[in-house]
Motif scaffolding. Sequence first.
Motif, mmCIF file in Angstrom:
data_model
loop_
_atom_site.group_PDB
_atom_site.id
_atom_site.type_symbol
_atom_site.label_atom_id
_atom_site.label_comp_id
_atom_site.label_asym_id
_atom_site.label_seq_id
_atom_site.Cartn_x
_atom_site.Cartn_y
_atom_site.Cartn_z
ATOM 1 N N ALA A 43 0.816 -1.217 0.000
ATOM 2 C CA ALA A 43 0.000 0.000 0.000
ATOM 3 C C ALA A 43 0.846 1.263 0.000
ATOM 4 O O ALA A 43 0.309 2.365 -0.147
ATOM 5 C CB ALA A 43 -0.939 0.000 1.212
ATOM 6 N N ALA A 44 2.169 1.144 0.158
ATOM 7 C CA ALA A 44 3.046 2.311 0.114
ATOM 8 C C ALA A 44 3.393 2.724 -1.310
ATOM 9 O O ALA A 44 4.070 3.747 -1.503
ATOM 10 C CB ALA A 44 4.327 2.024 0.892
ATOM 11 N N ASP A 45 2.953 1.971 -2.324
ATOM 12 C CA ASP A 45 3.353 2.249 -3.705
ATOM 13 C C ASP A 45 2.969 3.655 -4.147
ATOM 14 O O ASP A 45 3.782 4.380 -4.730
ATOM 15 C CB ASP A 45 2.711 1.220 -4.647
ATOM 16 N N LEU A 55 1.188 -3.799 -12.148
ATOM 17 C CA LEU A 55 2.056 -3.629 -13.315
ATOM 18 C C LEU A 55 1.338 -2.999 -14.499
ATOM 19 O O LEU A 55 1.981 -2.399 -15.365
ATOM 20 C CB LEU A 55 2.628 -4.991 -13.725
ATOM 21 N N SER A 56 0.049 -3.113 -14.573
ATOM 22 C CA SER A 56 -0.706 -2.498 -15.668
ATOM 23 C C SER A 56 -1.145 -1.079 -15.341
ATOM 24 O O SER A 56 -1.899 -0.481 -16.113
ATOM 25 C CB SER A 56 -1.936 -3.350 -15.997
ATOM 26 N N GLY A 57 -0.703 -0.541 -14.203
ATOM 27 C CA GLY A 57 -1.025 0.837 -13.854
ATOM 28 C C GLY A 57 -2.262 1.005 -13.014
ATOM 29 O O GLY A 57 -2.619 2.136 -12.662
ATOM 30 N N GLU A 58 -2.939 -0.096 -12.660
ATOM 31 C CA GLU A 58 -4.137 0.024 -11.829
ATOM 32 C C GLU A 58 -3.753 0.219 -10.370
ATOM 33 O O GLU A 58 -2.678 -0.176 -9.931
ATOM 34 C CB GLU A 58 -5.018 -1.221 -11.974
ATOM 35 N N ASP A 101 -8.664 4.954 -9.823
ATOM 36 C CA ASP A 101 -8.542 3.567 -10.272
ATOM 37 C C ASP A 101 -7.238 3.291 -10.992
ATOM 38 O O ASP A 101 -6.804 2.136 -11.063
ATOM 39 C CB ASP A 101 -9.711 3.207 -11.200
ATOM 40 N N ARG A 102 -6.629 4.336 -11.561
ATOM 41 C CA ARG A 102 -5.393 4.155 -12.295
ATOM 42 C C ARG A 102 -4.404 5.251 -11.906
ATOM 43 O O ARG A 102 -4.766 6.280 -11.334
ATOM 44 C CB ARG A 102 -5.630 4.172 -13.814
#
Length: 455
Positions: free
Chosen positions: A365-367, A395-398, A441-442
Amino acid sequence: MVKMKHQFQCTECAAVFSKWQGQCSNCDSWNTIVESIVSTSAPSRFQGLANDQAKVVKLSAVPAQEYPRFSSGVGEFDRVLGGGLVPGMVCLLGGDPGIGKSTLLLQSMGELSVTQTPLYISGEESSGQIALRSQRLGLSTVQLNLLTEIELEKILCTLHELKPSVVVVDSIQTLYTSALSSAPGSVSQVRECASQLTRTAKNLGIAMILVGHVTKEGALAGPRVLEHIVDTVLYFEGDSQSSFRLIRAFKNRFGAVNELGVFAMTDRGLKGVNNPSALFLSQSSEWVAGSCVLVTQEGARPLLVEIQALVDNSHSPAPRRLSVGLEQNRLAMLLAVLNRHAHLPFYDQDIFMNAVGGVRVSEPAADLAIVMAMVSSLRNKPLPRTLVVFGEIGLSGEIRPAPRGQERLREAAKLGFKQAIVPSANLPKQPLEGITVHGVDRIEQAFEALRQLSE
């Protein structure tokens, strides 16, 4: 007849070998195999044949019962233990030398001596040294039972005679049993002493705390089997240059893991910190670029931690990537996501990340906070001072939800933060007083929400 036997054991996994070798074939560790001498008796022909058959019961016939707990006398210590001590539990407490393990346990035993019958067993210090520390901590009038002994057989006799409610063994590496001829602190001695102490604690219903040394890598010294024998494994963390100490639970059969206890080292011992979030936030009056506040979760406690980033032009063909308190591999993954989905190249930039206060953040959750801090430093534009963020980036940006999102937002609102950017799945069903929450969401939506807040 007693026979002497030479054997070689690995200090990491306790595997036994007939001769020395550089690498352990069991755990692949290098230079961990040491020689030990053990005394064994000749086995009987009928050894191992049981006279009485073990009794088998149905699980459904076993009554489920709650374990009674009692306080250790230190509130933050109780939090990490899961609510307090349990009769029959065995806890292993590890930490660097001088971090405060003996001080904390002596304070706890001093508080328990008012209502319980604790016993403090010391194998490293004399009675005079412990009395001097007790006087310095203001515990000189406490009626605490003290035993300075390293022979296991004498300790077990004392436990059966005194039957204390709580026992502290400081430390397990100093004990030895006369059944083995190897030196105290060896793999066989540590494993045998810990096994017998654990068996005695279970039989007599004693809450036992074992102090363990740590290696230079920060792991508990001795065989890893110790962590499987005990019920709870705690690590004492902290920087010698700082007055703050952290206790983290990595295993707990009687409570939640990853709990965090925060202490401040004072001239009167360790004191619990009621608001640890204030330790990990910047006290500077000027908010600069590259800082972002994250709401992380440590067990049942939400914590606000400031994430700092410094992005600068690299003058070498291989830009540096350094993180303190954050995962290095996750940083590399986030840089790839930013390059692909946000079109922000960092290939020619040196990146330095830091979690303020010496805390270690490992949850995904720190991303979002890491990304926000890097982008803020890259553009040299500070984020809003009253903004908090959390969320995992795929990895897909979500942006994926984080557990216990409502508790994180309430903690941020309680500390005066007005804005929050969180995953859409973590949006509160009812508006929270004092804080405006923006769901995304993204990663592109997160940057757009940040742009609107900065205008």
